[in-house]
Design a protein around this motif. Sequence first.
Motif, short mmCIF file in Angstrom:
data_model
loop_
_atom_site.label_atom_id
_atom_site.label_comp_id
_atom_site.label_asym_id
_atom_site.label_seq_id
_atom_site.Cartn_x
_atom_site.Cartn_y
_atom_site.Cartn_z
N LEU A 50 0.35 -4.59 -18.35
CA LEU A 50 -0.12 -4.58 -16.97
C LEU A 50 0.11 -3.21 -16.36
CD1 LEU A 50 -0.78 -5.99 -14.16
CD2 LEU A 50 1.68 -6.39 -14.01
N ILE A 51 -0.84 -2.78 -15.54
CA ILE A 51 -0.67 -1.57 -14.72
C ILE A 51 -1.07 -1.92 -13.29
CG2 ILE A 51 -1.73 0.67 -14.20
CD1 ILE A 51 -1.70 1.31 -17.13
N VAL A 52 -0.26 -1.47 -12.34
CA VAL A 52 -0.59 -1.59 -10.92
C VAL A 52 -0.75 -0.17 -10.39
CG1 VAL A 52 0.21 -2.34 -8.65
CG2 VAL A 52 0.64 -3.78 -10.65
N VAL A 53 -1.87 0.11 -9.74
CA VAL A 53 -2.14 1.44 -9.19
C VAL A 53 -2.44 1.33 -7.70
CG1 VAL A 53 -3.00 2.34 -11.38
CG2 VAL A 53 -4.60 1.26 -9.78
N ASN A 54 -2.44 2.49 -7.04
CA ASN A 54 -2.76 2.58 -5.61
C ASN A 54 -1.84 1.70 -4.76
OD1 ASN A 54 -4.84 4.40 -6.07
ND2 ASN A 54 -6.36 2.75 -6.34
N GLY A 55 -0.56 1.65 -5.13
CA GLY A 55 0.40 0.88 -4.37
C GLY A 55 1.27 1.76 -3.49
N ARG A 66 9.69 6.81 -3.88
CA ARG A 66 8.33 6.35 -3.63
C ARG A 66 7.48 6.61 -4.87
NH1 ARG A 66 10.92 5.05 0.21
NH2 ARG A 66 10.35 5.05 2.43
N ALA A 67 6.51 5.75 -5.08
CA ALA A 67 5.58 5.93 -6.19
C ALA A 67 4.25 5.30 -5.81
CB ALA A 67 6.13 5.31 -7.47
N VAL A 80 6.86 4.45 -14.08
CA VAL A 80 6.71 4.38 -12.63
C VAL A 80 6.39 5.80 -12.17
CG1 VAL A 80 7.79 3.82 -10.43
CG2 VAL A 80 8.41 2.51 -12.48
N GLY A 81 5.29 5.97 -11.44
CA GLY A 81 4.95 7.33 -11.02
C GLY A 81 3.63 7.40 -10.30
N SER A 82 2.85 8.45 -10.60
CA SER A 82 1.58 8.68 -9.92
C SER A 82 0.48 7.83 -10.56
CB SER A 82 1.20 10.15 -10.02
OG SER A 82 0.87 10.49 -11.36
N ASN A 83 -0.61 7.66 -9.81
CA ASN A 83 -1.76 6.95 -10.35
C ASN A 83 -2.24 7.58 -11.65
OD1 ASN A 83 -2.02 4.98 -8.31
ND2 ASN A 83 -3.14 6.39 -6.98
N ALA A 84 -2.37 8.91 -11.65
CA ALA A 84 -2.93 9.59 -12.81
C ALA A 84 -2.06 9.40 -14.04
CB ALA A 84 -3.11 11.08 -12.50
N ASP A 98 -5.60 -2.93 -8.78
CA ASP A 98 -5.67 -1.99 -7.66
C ASP A 98 -4.98 -2.64 -6.47
OD1 ASP A 98 -6.26 -0.31 -5.58
OD2 ASP A 98 -8.37 -0.04 -6.13
N ALA A 99 -3.81 -2.14 -6.12
CA ALA A 99 -3.04 -2.74 -5.04
C ALA A 99 -3.58 -2.39 -3.66
CB ALA A 99 -1.57 -2.30 -5.13
#
Length: 575
Positions: A50-55, A66-67, A80-84, A98-99
């Motif tokens: 699983l990946i969660v992005v734009n959170g 923060r991430a 845990v880090g940046s979207n890219a 996409d959070a």
Amino acid sequence: MAKYTRGEFLGFSAALAGALTLGRQPGAQPSASAQTPQPPQTTSGGEPDLIVVNGNVLTSETAQPRAEAFAVKNGRFVAVGSNADVRNLATRRTQVIDAERMTVTPGFIDAHSHPSGVQELYGVNTNLRTVREIQAAIKRKADNTAPETWVVGFMFDDTKLDRPLTRKDLDEATTEHPVSVAHRGGHTNFYNSKAFELAGITNQTPDPPDGRFFRENGELNGRVAENARNAFNRVGKRETFTPEQQRDRARKGMAHMSRLFNAAGLTSVHNAGTSQDAILAYEDCRRNGELTHRAYMMIRSQPAFNGLKAANIYTGFGDEWIRVGGVKFVADGSASERTMRMSTPYVGTNDYGILTMTQDQLYEAIDDAHSHNFQVGVHANGDVTIDMVLKAYERALQKWPDPNRRHRIEHCTLVNPDLIRRIKANGVIPTPFWTYVYYHGEKWSEYGDEKVKWMFAHRSFLDAGIRVPGASDYTPGPFEPMMAIQSMVTRTDYKGRVWGANQKVTVDEALTIATINGAYASSEENLKGSMTAGKLADFVFLEKDPHVVPPNEIMNIKINRTVVGGKTVYPVERT
């Protein structure tokens, strides 16, 4: 690559189903170490589940507070880090969510609770607001109960009632049954005349040194505090169950509490009064796939404690779901019931509160537990009692040095600068109430403004460099972490009154208290409590960011989703 928007995510539990199943993994062996568990190894190789992005990810991790994104594999964070950076880990098989800037925090940790669920499912709920309603609830139960058999109410709150409850009020509900109405705080009960008669308690019965029979104009008014209640344990008939029935009720109750905790965003809870039945309930729930919060078991039952010692099992034994914690003792009364022992009296009285252990009893109990490699947690609310507990800890640590034992003072309500200094010097963990300012505000006038400045002293503990966790003491206090965060940030009760404004903390500090500091209190800060690679993937999606809503609306933020070990546990999808 499967992709889901925020809207799809909120209605799709399976998107967060990790590979980790509830229960021990095949071949896993429990660790008997009383030391801090070793940091888990970061998973390497293979694509994330699983990946969660734009959170808006609030990690509770000092190095990266923060991430934007994170990845989960086999129930643990792997990045845990940046979207890219995180997107680069995905393959066609990875579920990507996409959070849409939704706020994500680590799973919340309640460092002191009393979960059972049995009374919640089967008991007489007296968390009511009028004497008449309580009488009706007791009468309904009595009408279906054999004479001479106890009728027991729970969750009663004396200061939220239309008028004081008395012995005679309970007599009006029934004279054929002994009645006990237990205060939600756990330290006082209200009894009817039949109960006093069976126990042989009269107006002339003296108070024991560790309890009290309350009176008005020389007559018993029905209220009994602390160990004076032991007189009622030996009389009357009790509702009985077969061992199988009792075990089934305990399992169902614990499963019920798991669901309630998850709905509030709690992923780990320290049980501050674990008995043999509770240990079995945890295991039964796990086996049945119903244990969806992690349990740190503080042992209060003497037979359970003796059994663990005989088996050379001590603090730290277990796994990431069920772990043996400290040994629990109770040395004084209650903050919410106004029986805790203090150096100065309650406002307008000569009442200093009640001690339930002597100094010598504390020395003996703590020496025994400490020398058998247990963490110790002693319930001590008042400044007098906290001093007594610290003396016992200081003595034990001098006799058997262990700078990382992390003994605890449960509640640790009323402190002063010298007590805080000694707590810090001895590596002791205080666990003050975190929903009490908000929920029990009507009680604090009985302590006075000067005392309240040093009660539930989260600010003072943080300023002293003490990693203070949050604790509800449920049932005495509500367990909802969002209420707790608001209470600690605003120090304002449900009627808008401010109590001890000097103890306010920031939102970020409150989140730290609610997450990584809770893990530290159980020596599990390398395993959970923050969002970083290698730790357990326990996290919560919040409807709103607590930094941006008005402080007095934080408790209204909804929990959108709770995830434990990469598996969605709230909301539960019905099949």
